[in-house]
Design an enzyme around this catalytic site. Structure first.
Site, PDB file in Angstrom:
ATOM      1  N   CYS A 166       0.818  -1.325  -0.099  1.00 46.10           N
ATOM      2  CA  CYS A 166       0.010  -0.162   0.044  1.00 46.10           C
ATOM      3  C   CYS A 166       0.859   1.104  -0.073  1.00 46.10           C
ATOM      4  O   CYS A 166       0.324   2.464  -0.370  1.00 46.10           O
ATOM      5  CB  CYS A 166      -1.047   0.150   0.950  1.00 46.10           C
ATOM      6  SG  CYS A 166      -2.077  -1.395   1.167  1.00 46.10           S
TER       7      CYS A 166
ATOM      8  N   HIS B 209      -3.421   6.971   2.308  1.00 45.44           N
ATOM      9  CA  HIS B 209      -3.648   5.645   1.849  1.00 45.44           C
ATOM     10  C   HIS B 209      -5.049   5.454   2.436  1.00 45.44           C
ATOM     11  O   HIS B 209      -5.286   5.800   3.484  1.00 45.44           O
ATOM     12  CB  HIS B 209      -2.712   4.500   2.237  1.00 45.44           C
ATOM     13  CG  HIS B 209      -3.184   3.267   2.107  1.00 45.44           C
ATOM     14  ND1 HIS B 209      -3.735   2.879   0.844  1.00 45.44           N
ATOM     15  CD2 HIS B 209      -3.168   2.103   2.909  1.00 45.44           C
ATOM     16  CE1 HIS B 209      -4.119   1.436   0.988  1.00 45.44           C
ATOM     17  NE2 HIS B 209      -3.627   1.120   2.284  1.00 45.44           N
TER      18      HIS B 209
ATOM     19  N   ASN C 285     -10.194  -0.253   0.217  1.00 47.25           N
ATOM     20  CA  ASN C 285      -8.710  -0.423   0.426  1.00 47.25           C
ATOM     21  C   ASN C 285      -8.404  -0.845  -1.083  1.00 47.25           C
ATOM     22  O   ASN C 285      -8.255  -2.100  -1.349  1.00 47.25           O
ATOM     23  CB  ASN C 285      -8.210  -0.937   1.419  1.00 47.25           C
ATOM     24  CG  ASN C 285      -6.703  -0.946   1.531  1.00 47.25           C
ATOM     25  OD1 ASN C 285      -5.938  -0.444   0.475  1.00 47.25           O
ATOM     26  ND2 ASN C 285      -5.996  -1.226   2.763  1.00 47.25           N
TER      27      ASN C 285
END
Ligand code: ACO
Length: 326
Positions: free
Chosen positions: A120, A253, A283
């Site tokens: 990520c 993020h 996500n």
């Protein structure tokens, strides 16, 4: 004269299939897995995510996002002289998704193309690498993409992880400039936490050895994430000689609204200066930051001249941040 790099255009793409929490919960119930819209919204802020069709790969999503970014930058594909793709769900073991994207874009000028694997944090890593190559003169017009099909590595019998992730891609075109765009960045990794968030399986002798699905200790990740995100944001601001109050937008993020709220509090930023897209995207790992950035640019929130702080954290453990002037 010093060379800088500057974002000239952004783009993004979500696969058309939008799956709400209720739809996902109904699908999971058929497998005997219990969850609910209430639980997911309260613990994560996620309302829906997009899932790619089975035959669609990360490079397909990357292609759409890249085309948009090139159009926004007023560039032709042949102008690109560097392609960096951040992904943890590549099309193949090798070659890189970046070379596959290069071919799909019709870039035949022989420019370098490679993937960055930092889960990520991948987009912040990729942008930092591309910025360094532009600063040294190795590139003048870089395409930097985050693209993921995380739905492929989800364990739909594990409700603690499968409700969190989605598919998508975001891209930027980074051009050489006489004036600063990217102001500073800060990258880190700590391999002692490999097991906290991983897909342990690997290919060996024509078979997959180990579990090829995502494993995560969510609570441990949560605690680590909040601490390192604050530290890296301060490190980047210090390198740029800027203060928290000079940040116009934080683009974190998009993993969990509670992590974003906690980070914003620690940086003394009100939530109306934080770009939040997790509700609609879930996500999307390396795609989440460029997706959120493009969303905010196209919505007219992020404007030219504003200071934008990107920050990511993910498996590895990896984390980092990057400050830029749009
Ligand atoms: N639906 C219903 N109940 C659930 C679900 C679900 N989908 N998932 C877990 N639960 C239950 C658990 O079983 C537990 O029940 P119990 O108390 O009876 O044992 C209860 O809910 C609480 O579970 P917790 O794990 O304590 O829930 P928490 O509030 O910590 O939220 C979450 C879990 C959302 C995963 C959170 O820890 C988190 O967001 N962590 C960070 C994850 C993250 O950011 N990951 C991405 C990093 S980026 C990358 O590199 C991919």
């Amino acid at each position: 004269m010093r060379r800088y790099s500057r974002i000239a255009g952004t783009g993004s793409y979500l696969p058309p299939r939008r799956v709400t929490n209720d739809e996902l919960a109904a699908e999971l119930a058929r497998r005997g897995v219990e969850t609910s819209d209430e639980w997911i919204v309260e613990r994560t802020g996620i309302h829906a995510r997009h899932f790619a069709a089975p035959e669609v790969t990360s490079s397909d999503l990357a292609l759409q996002a890249a085309r948009q970014a090139l159009e926004a930058a007023g560039c032709a594909a042949q102008d690109i002289d560097l392609i960096v793709v951040a992904t943890s769900t590549p099309d193949m073991v090798f070659p890189s998704t970046a070379t596959i994207l290069q071919h799909k874009l019709g870039v035949s000028n022989g420019c370098p193309a490679f993937d960055v694997q930092a889960v990520c944090s991948g987009f912040v890593y990729a942008l930092t690498v591309a910025d360094a190559m532009v600063q040294t003169g190795a590139a003048r017009c870089a395409l930097v993409v985050g693209a993921e099909v995380f739905s492929r590595i989800l364990d739909f019998s594990d409700r603690t992880t499968c409700v969190l992730f989605g598919d998508g891609a975001g891209a930027v075109v980074l051009k050489a400039s006489d004036t600063p765009g990217i102001l500073a960045s800060d990258l880190h990794a700590d391999g002692q936490h490999v097991g906290l968030l991983c897909v342990p399986g690997h290919v060996s002798g024509g078979a997959i050895l180990g579990d090829p699905l995502l494993k995560m200790d969510g609570q441990a990740v949560f605690k680590l994430a909040v601490g390192v995100l604050e530290k890296t944001a301060h490190a980047t601001l210090q390198k740029a000689g800027m203060s928290e109050s000079e940040v116009d937008w934080l683009v974190p993020h998009q993993a969990n609204i509670r992590i974003m709220q906690s980070t914003a509090r620690r940086l003394h930023l009100p939530m109306d200066r934080v770009v939040v897209t997790v509700g609609e995207h879930g996500n999307t790992s390396a795609a989440s930051i460029p997706l959120a950035l493009d969303h905010a640019v196209r919505a007219g929130q992020i404007k030219p001249g504003q200071n934008v702080l990107l920050e990511g954290v993910g498996g590895g453990f990896t984390w980092g941040s990057l400050l830029l002037k749009m």
